[in-house]
Structures are given as structure tokens and as C-alpha cells.
Design a protein around this motif. Structure first.
Motif, short mmCIF file in Angstrom:
data_model
loop_
_atom_site.label_atom_id
_atom_site.label_comp_id
_atom_site.label_asym_id
_atom_site.label_seq_id
_atom_site.Cartn_x
_atom_site.Cartn_y
_atom_site.Cartn_z
N PRO A 45 0.81 -1.22 0.00
CA PRO A 45 0.00 0.00 0.00
C PRO A 45 0.85 1.28 0.00
N TYR B 254 -0.38 1.36 -6.12
CA TYR B 254 -0.47 0.26 -7.07
C TYR B 254 -0.13 0.78 -8.45
N ALA C 26 -17.74 -11.42 4.37
CA ALA C 26 -16.47 -11.18 5.06
C ALA C 26 -15.72 -9.98 4.49
N THR C 27 -15.98 -9.60 3.23
CA THR C 27 -15.30 -8.42 2.69
C THR C 27 -16.01 -7.14 3.11
N GLY C 28 -17.14 -7.27 3.79
CA GLY C 28 -17.86 -6.08 4.23
C GLY C 28 -18.94 -5.64 3.26
N ALA C 29 -19.31 -6.52 2.32
CA ALA C 29 -20.36 -6.15 1.37
C ALA C 29 -21.70 -6.09 2.08
N GLN D 241 -25.68 -5.95 -1.98
CA GLN D 241 -24.49 -6.26 -2.78
C GLN D 241 -24.26 -7.76 -2.84
N ASN E 159 -13.66 -11.40 12.66
CA ASN E 159 -14.38 -10.44 11.80
C ASN E 159 -15.88 -10.55 11.99
N MET F 126 -18.05 -12.90 11.74
CA MET F 126 -18.96 -13.72 10.95
C MET F 126 -19.77 -14.57 11.93
N ARG G 202 -19.25 -3.28 8.80
CA ARG G 202 -18.84 -3.35 7.38
C ARG G 202 -17.47 -2.74 7.21
N ARG H 161 -14.81 -4.98 8.43
CA ARG H 161 -14.58 -6.13 7.54
C ARG H 161 -13.82 -5.74 6.29
N THR H 162 -14.02 -4.52 5.80
CA THR H 162 -13.24 -4.11 4.62
C THR H 162 -11.75 -4.11 4.93
N ILE I 166 -10.25 -6.28 6.80
CA ILE I 166 -9.79 -7.64 7.10
C ILE I 166 -10.16 -8.55 5.93
N MET J 240 -10.30 -12.27 3.90
CA MET J 240 -10.50 -13.64 4.36
C MET J 240 -10.31 -14.60 3.20
N GLY K 69 -13.84 -7.87 -3.79
CA GLY K 69 -13.13 -7.36 -2.62
C GLY K 69 -13.34 -5.87 -2.39
N LEU L 77 -16.27 -4.33 -2.72
CA LEU L 77 -17.68 -4.01 -2.43
C LEU L 77 -17.86 -3.24 -1.13
N GLY L 78 -17.08 -3.61 -0.12
CA GLY L 78 -17.24 -2.97 1.18
C GLY L 78 -16.97 -1.48 1.15
N GLN M 158 -8.79 -5.59 -1.19
CA GLN M 158 -9.44 -4.85 -0.11
C GLN M 158 -8.50 -3.87 0.57
N ASN M 159 -7.21 -3.91 0.25
CA ASN M 159 -6.19 -3.18 1.00
C ASN M 159 -6.29 -3.49 2.50
#
Ligand code: ATP
Ligand code: MG
Lengths: 294, 261, 261
Positions: A16, A20, B172-175, B179, C51, C53, C77, C80-81, C83, C85, C105, C107-108, C164-165
Motif C-alpha cells: 500500500p 499500485y 467477510a469483505t464487508g459487502a 451487494q 471479523n 462472521m 462493514r 470487515r473491509t 480484514i 479472508m 473485494g 464491495l465494502g 481490499q487493502n
């Protein structure tokens, strides 16, 4: 030692902190070219939506007062479900009529099963030559294309309205459904097992009775029961539409002749109870068979 | 205890066939099914059919009328299925264990679906007839209610089967909920869902005949009309056209399934 | 600096025995932690509590300065973005292409509507392309995921997490469905992610020797309790058999391999 397909030293560049960076032509690639499946999916959804919209727009709404009819229907449903009652039909009669319907369904399933058993043997790819299986499949597809009610009514011309026409007419679709199901159950037996048996000198019938049927028995019984569930619903419908005996006929009389909503409610509840019981058993059986023949 | 397996098999077989005989006899008695008449009528029906049940020149003059009713019926089947599918989709999202809101909503939805599925189509037709009388809407609504329960259940099973893993990943990605639905559930389930929809269109064309017969709409009405007036040549034309339609629709469905799967 | 802190975390499912019983540990930034333990020990439960879940029954989890269990939906949310998985069965939408799955990835970070419609910015797409290329999937960008091998699918899973960074990535048995060849590739990538990018990794593993070879630290759990927490170098054969609750001789661990890489 295993080699990587890509040099690892670019790793530092995607952290990061470094941001990128874009390499080569990757950034210029267009996003998501539509593949065949995605395109077909879209065309399908478009066509079916357009057909639906066209259909809904061309309905003749003028012949009824839609709002009033909807309100009436809601009211009727309330009476049906909240105030079921017996008038012409006592509770005992109603149960007796359900038993008749179950009897019609049973006979239909039995006849259908016996005929489908032989057709299934001829329709299984591991047991019959390809030409024969194709003929069986075509025959079965034709039977299926004629609605059950029409089979029943056609037979009623020769046999008169009643249980004989209903059972024979309904048997047609049972044959079609079960032939396909049985054939698929038979096909689950590996070709190599059949080969082994015929190598040991067993003939076709011996193989069928000693290997094919024992290994397919569970799924055959399950399919047959699933068809019984469908036939119960069919027998109700035929009672109503083709004057076959049973609870369906009473439903038709109560709803279409006497306009007796409370009795319609009672009959609906009784049918619902039996149908849901059958469904519960059928759901349990579904775990035992592989796939749906349709 | 060595020979036991064979005696057990034999006893099992014996029991099975005894039970079958008892049930068969019981059914024949209670339904007053005339075995002899049943079997002879098959041959008589075929003989009669060969002699009378084919379209003649007179029937052909009815062709435009019949085709119009047929088109009406096909459109009715497609539209009622599609609309039912949209409603079923919402119900299924609420009822599936992967996308449902809570376990209670799952139980309720499944229960409602099961009730809708098991209320006989005839009952819907009768009830709707009372208020909507012989209008097209009666047919539409009867097919709609008839399909709703079946599709809901099929959709719930499809969603559960097809998408619980990707749904977990997207959550888990926070969607957000929608979404997840649009990016995982629908893309993963669409082919299977469409396949159920096509199956239902197919079924509804055949059921539309029954509903039409009861409510005086569509192709079922045409058949009833000719049948009751003993114009069997025209009635046979109706049957032939239905057969062609069903087979064509089935071929289209199979083709679409092959391409989108 | 501690990135993640678990304090006395407990989790009860339906039954009376806890899946997690008072688990406490802290994880530093950039650390590669492996969690080992027998089947049913609570490894997956532990990971999914981090996270959220799965909701914990008791105890506290701190991610940075966020108290995970107290977060509202929207903040959850956001958590979770940050973290990623990775799953044993990859959990991809098989029918979508590699690039579409990777972009999930993002979406969050998006509004619900943009996510529903799949509208991604140019930067997001480029970043996704780059990560895919670096993971050696440049050729497969537009391929559907059901056409990929297991190892390739898992790399898509990694790419989805990276896009997701994230500050941290949770891996639930990332190599359990892969052959040794693909497993090594995946583990090497994970190691690079931890060491080269400074992303914290918590990795459930079934293979003790893999955990020994790759991780900075090993946490052994058995029956929901932490029974070992320390560097791989101090994990003796006796301690390992204590984690797995077996006689040391029975374990299939190649103790020679730990010094190989
Ligand atoms: N959804 C659930 N409902 C009820 N009990 C569960 C649930 N998920 C897990 N458990 C129970 O919690 C315990 C821990 O399970 P968990 O999946 O965390 O173990 P694990 O260490 O990941 O095992 P494995 O190595 O087999 O993946 C087990 O006893 C399991 O039966
Ligand atoms: Mg696990």
C-alpha cells in the motif's frame, strides 16, 4: 524445488505505501467482455420480460372491475380460511372422499409403475440399444405433451366419465414420468458390472433381476412415491374437471355449483392436510435419490 | 444364521406383494373401478380415436380461433410464471438459510410456500371464478398462485445449494446485503433459477388447459366447447396444437438451458 | 504495536461445551501467525469471531482501537473491509470471471447501489488487474472461475482479499484442498504478503510442518483452549502431541523439514 511462474520481486511494488502501479497493457484491457453464457442469459431475460410485459398489457381488463374483484376475492379467502364449515358434506364423508381420491392415485401409480418398469428397462442406455432408447424417449415426450385432463376426457368418450377414465387417463403421465425416472435409476448401475455379469454367462433377464433391480430398488420406490404425491394432486383436479369421484368432485360442486365458500374452506383444509403429509414423506425420500428427472 | 439373508429377502418380497395386493384390491373396491371396463376401454378408445379423433376440413376452419386462444394461453403461462418468479425470488431470499434475515423468517416462508404449493389449483380456480368470473385474469391469477409456492420452494433450495460459500466470502469483505444478493446469489444461481422458470412455463401451459376448462378461458375453453358439442375433429385439432406448442416450448427450454448453464 | 487483541473470548454454540473457552492473545502488525489444532478444536470458530462472521458469547476483541463486538452494522462493514479472508474451498462465484471475483473485494468500500450494479472505478479495475498479474493469473483474467485449477482458484481468493487493502488477512485452511505443489505456491505468496507488504496473517493450518516452516508464531488450540503460544522454534514434539492430544510417535510430522527453508 518448485519455481514460481512470476518473479516475486514486484511484490514490494504492490504494498500500500508504494501505491499500485500499472504494468504494461493490463490497465488498458477493457473490463468484462461478455462471454457466451452471459450474453445468452441477458437475451433470455430480455425476451421473457418483453413477453411478460406484452402479455400484461394486452389483458382485457375492462370485462371486470379489477379492484372490486380483488377485494371480493380477499374477502372470500377470508371466509374460506377462517370460517370453514360442513354443510352438505359431513366430516366423515369428506374423509371417505379423500380415501377415494387416494385410491385413484394409488391405482394410477400402480399401473403407471408397472408399465414404466418395462419401458424404463428399454429406455436405459446401459440396458438397451440406442435406437430403442430413442424411440422410448420420443414416445414418453409425446405422452407428456398432452395435458392429463385431455387424456382423461379423451378416454371418457369411450369409457364414460368416472373412475375408469380418470385412472387410465392419469396413468399416461405417470408412465411418462416414471419411465424417465426408472431409466435414470437403472443407468446408475455401472456398465462394467453388467459387463462382468454377461462375461460370466448371465443373460439379459438374469442381469436385470440380479443386478439392476436390486441396486435400483431404493430409488425406484422413492420415485414411485414422489409420483404418488403428484397423482394425489392430479386425482383432486380430475375429480373436479372430469367428474371422477373423490374429494375433487366435492370441491368442484361446493365452489362452482353451490357457491358454498365455507365448505370450500373445509375441503381445502382437508386436502391441504393430506397433501402436506405426503409432501413431508416425499421430502424425506428426496435425499435418497440423485437427481430430478425434470 | 447363514441362510437368513435369503429367507429374509423372500419374506420381505412376500410381504411387499401381499401389501400391494391388499392396497390394490382396496382401491379397486373403494373407487368402484371397473377393471374389465378399464382395460377394454383402452382398446375401444383407440379404435374410436382412429375413427373420429382427427382434424378434418371442417376443423381447419376453426384454426384461426384456436390459434388466437393458444397464443393467449402461452402468453398467460409465461406472464404468470414470470410474475410469480419475481415474488418467489423475494420470498426465497427471505426463506433461504444463507440470505434469510433470521431462522424464523425461514420457517415462516417455507411454511407459506408449502401451503401455496399444496392448495389445489382447482381451489384457486374456483375461488377466483367467483369474483373475476370468466375473464382472462382468473386464469392468470390461478396460475400465479399455483406457481408461487412451487417456485419459492425451488428457489430456496437453489439459493441454499448454490451460493452459501460465496455469500460467506462477500459478507467477510464487508459487502452489504443487497451487494451480496446481486453480486453472489444472483450470478451463481441465475442458470438454475432460469431453468426452474422454464420448467414452470412448460407446466403452466399444460395446467392452463385445466384452468381454462374450469374457468372458461384460453385454450381449455376451446377444447371444452368443441368437446361438449361433440365436434371431435375440432377438439383433436386443439390437442394437436397443444402438443406441438408444448414440444416446441420444451425444445426452446432445453436449448436455453444448454446455452446458459 | 498490537493490531489485534483477544481477551478471554468464549463461544458457545447450542450445546453445553464451549467451542472457544477463554482465548486470549495479541497479534502484532505484520506478524504471520499459524493456528493449529485437531479437527473440531475451534480454529474456524476463532477466525470467524475476529471479523464477526460469528458472534462471540463472551470476552472482548480489539482490532486496532475498535472494540469488534460493540460495532454497529455500518461500522462492522468498515471493519470487515480492513480484514481479508481466504477459505479452504475458495468461496468464489464460479460462474463469474476472475476479474469480477477479485473486484468483489472492493464491495465494502462502495455504496450499496454501485455495488449492486457492479460499477467499479478505473483505479479499482487497474489495481485488480495488477494484483491478478502479480499472482500469475494474467492469462486467466477473463476466464470463468470454474475453469481454473484449485491452486489458481485460491490465488483468485488471495487477490480478492488483497484488493481490499486489508491490514490483516484471515486464512481458514487455505491449502487443505490443494496438492503439495500448489500448496507451496500459495504458502509462499502468503509469506510474501506478510513479510513484503506488512499485512498481518492469521492462518489455520492442518499441516504442522507447513506451520513450522512459514510462520513467525504458532498458536496451538485444543478443545477451545490455547495450549501453546510461541515461536515455531520452541514447539517440541511433546508439545505438538499435547496440542493434538495423541502420543508423539503417532503424529506424522517431518521434524527435519523445519530447518529446510
Ligand atoms: N454452526 C455451528 N453450530 C453448532 N456447532 C458448531 C458450529 N460450527 C462449529 N461448531 C462446533 O464447534 C466446535 C469447533 O468447530 P470449528 O469448526 O471451529 O473447529 P475447527 O478447529 O475449525 O475444525 P476443523 O479442523 O475440522 O475445521 C466443534 O465441536 C463444532 O462441532
Ligand atoms: Mg475449520
Amino acid at each position: 524445488m518448485i519455481k514460481f511462474e512470476e518473479p516475486i520481486d514486484i511484490w514490494g511494488q504492490i504494498s500500500p505505501e508504494h501505491g499500485y502501479t500499472v504494468h504494461g497493457a493490463a490497465g488498458a484491457l477493457p473490463f468484462k467482455p461478455l462471454n457466451r453464457q452471459a450474453l445468452a442469459m441477458r437475451i433470455f431475460l430480455l425476451v421473457i420480460s418483453l413477453l411478460t410485459i406484452y402479455a400484461l398489457l394486452t389483458i382485457d381488463y375492462r370485462s371486470v372491475d379489477v379492484a372490486k374483484a380483488a377485494a371480493d376475492t380477499l374477502n372470500n379467502l377470508k371466509i374460506i380460511f377462517l370460517q370453514p364449515d360442513t354443510h352438505r358434506l359431513s366430516l366423515r364423508d369428506a374423509f371417505y372422499e379423500v380415501v377415494i381420491t387416494m385410491g385413484l392415485a394409488f391405482l394410477t401409480t400402480l399401473f403407471g409403475g408397472v408399465i414404466a418398469f418395462f419401458l424404463g428397462l428399454l429406455g436405459a442406455r446401459n440396458l438397451a440399444p440406442k435406437q430403442v432408447t430413442n424411440i422410448v424417449k420420443g414416445f414418453v415426450a409425446f405422452i407428456r405433451a398432452v395435458p392429463t385432463i385431455l387424456w382423461v376426457l379423451i378416454f371418457a368418450v369411450a369409457a364414460g366419465l368416472g373412475s375408469a377414465a380418470a385412472v387410465i387417463g392419469m396413468t399416461f403421465h405417470s408412465v411418462s414420468y416414471l419411465t424417465k425416472a426408472y431409466a435414470e435409476s437403472f443407468e446408475e448401475l455401472d456398465r462394467s458390472v453388467i459387463e462382468a455379469l454377461s462375461a460370466s454367462g448371465a443373460n439379459w433377464w438374469q442381469i436385470v433381476f440380479q443386478a439392476v433391480i436390486p441396486s435400483a430398488a431404493t430409488s425406484i420406490l422413492s420415485w414411485t412415491f414422489l409420483r404418488y404425491e403428484i397423482n394425489f394432486a392430479n386425482a383432486v383436479a380430475m375429480g373436479a374437471a372430469a367428474g371422477a369421484a373423490g374429494i375433487g368432485f366435492d370441491l368442484f360442486m361446493a365452489g362452482g355449483y353451490y357457491f358454498d365458500l365455507r365448505e370450500v374452506g373445509l375441503i381445502t383444509y382437508i386436502i391441504l392436510a393430506f397433501a402436506m403429509a405426503l409432501e413431508a414423506v416425499a421430502t424425506g425420500l428426496k435425499g435418497r435419490i440423485r437427481q430430478n428427472p425434470r | 444364521m447363514q441362510a437368513d439373508i435369503f429367507t429374509r429377502r423372500r419374506n420381505g418380497g412376500l410381504l411387499f406383494f401381499t401389501l400391494l395386493t391388499v392396497l390394490t384390491t382396496g382401491s379397486i373396491v373403494i373407487t368402484r373401478y371397473d377393471v374389465l371396463k378399464g382395460f377394454t376401454s383402452i382398446f375401444r378408445a383407440f379404435a374410436w380415436g382412429a375413427a373420429n379423433f382427427y382434424p378434418d376440413a371442417g376443423a381447419m376452419t376453426k384454426l384461426p380461433d384456436i390459434l388466437l386462444k393458444l397464443k393467449e394461453t402461452v402468453l398467460m403461462s409465461v406472464a404468470s410464471t414470470t410474475v410469480a418468479a419475481i415474488f418467489a425470488m423475494f420470498l426465497a431470499l427471505a426463506g433461504s438459510s444463507t440470505t434469510g434475515l433470521c431462522s424464523l423468517s425461514g420457517i415462516i416462508t417455507r411454511g407459506v410456500a408449502s401451503i401455496f404449493r399444496n392448495i389445489p389449483l382447482v381451489a384457486w380456480a374456483m375461488v377466483l371464478m367467483l369474483a373475476f368470473s370468466q375473464s382472462e385474469l382468473t386464469g392468470y391469477l390461478a396460475l400465479f398462485f399455483g406457481s408461487l409456492g412451487f417456485l419459492t420452494r425451488a428457489f430456496i433450495e437453489t439459493i441454499d445449494e448454490v451460493s452459501n460459500k460465496p455469500v460467506e466470502a462477500l459478507q467477510a469483505t464487508g459487502a452489504s446485503y443487497f451487494q451480496v444478493v446481486f453480486q453472489a446469489v444472483l450470478p451463481a444461481g441465475m442458470p438454475q433459477l432460469s431453468s426452474w422458470l422454464l420448467f414452470m412455463v412448460d407446466t403452466n401451459i399444460r395446467d392452463a388447459t385445466l384452468v381454462g376448462l374450469l374457468t372458461g378461458t384460453g385454450i381449455g375453453f376451446s377444447f371444452d366447447l368443441y368437446y361438449k358439442s361433440m365436434n371431435f375433429h375440432a377438439a383433436s385439432l386443439v390437442v394437436i396444437l397443444i402438443v406441438i406448442t408444448v414440444i416446441v416450448v420444451e425444445m426452446i427450454s432445453n436449448y436455453v438451458r444448454r446455452v446458459i448453464m | 504495536m498490537a493490531l489485534l487483541e483477544l481477551k478471554n473470548v468464549t463461544k458457545y454454540y447450542a450445546g453445553p461445551t464451549p467451542a472457544l473457552a477463554g482465548v486470549s492473545f495479541t497479534v502484532k502488525e505484520g506478524e504471520f501467525v499459524s493456528v493449529i489444532g485437531p479437527s473440531g478444536a475451534g480454529k474456524s470458530t476463532l477466525l470467524r469471531c475476529i471479523n464477526r462472521m460469528i458472534e462471540v458469547t463472551g470476552g472482548e476483541i480489539l482490532f486496532g482501537d475498535l472494540a469488534v463486538s460493540k460495532l454497529k452494522r455500518r461500522d462492522l462493514r468498515k471493519l470487515r473491509t480492513g480484514i481479508g479472508m481466504i477459505f479452504q474451498h475458495y468461496n468464489l462465484v464460479d460462474r463469474l470471471t476472475v476479474i469480477e471475483n477479485v473486484l468483489h473485494g472492493r464491495l465494502g468500500y462502495k455504496s450499496t447501489l454501485a455495488g449492486v450494479l457492479g460499477l467499479y472505478s478505473r483505479e479499482e479495475k487497474m489495481q485488480a488487474f495488477n494484483i491478478i498479474k502479480i499472482l500469475g493469473l494474467g492469462e486467466q483474467v477473463y476466464q470463468r472461475c470454474d475453469q481454473l485449477s484449485g491452486g489458481q482458484k485460491q490465488r483468485v481468493g488471495i487477490a480478492r482479499a488483497l484488493v481490499q487493502n486489508p491490514k490483516m488477512i484471515l486464512c481458514d485452511e487455505p491449502i487443505a484442498s490443494l496438492d503439495p505443489n500448489a500448496s507451496k505456491i500459495i504458502m509462499d505468496y502468503l509469506k510474501k504478503i506478510a513479510n513484503g507488504m506488512g499485512i498481518t496473517l492469521i492462518c489455520n493450518l492442518h499441516q504442522v510442518n507447513v506451520a513450522l516452516a512459514y510462520s513467525d508464531r504458532i498458536i496451538g488450540i485444543n478443545k477451545g483452549k490455547v495450549v501453546y503460544d510461541g515461536p515455531p522454534g520452541k514447539l517440541t514434539a511433546d508439545l505438538t502431541s499435547e496440542i493434538y492430544g495423541t502420543e508423539s510417535g503417532e503424529l506424522i510430522v517431518d521434524w527435519g523439514e523445519r530447518y529446510a527453508s
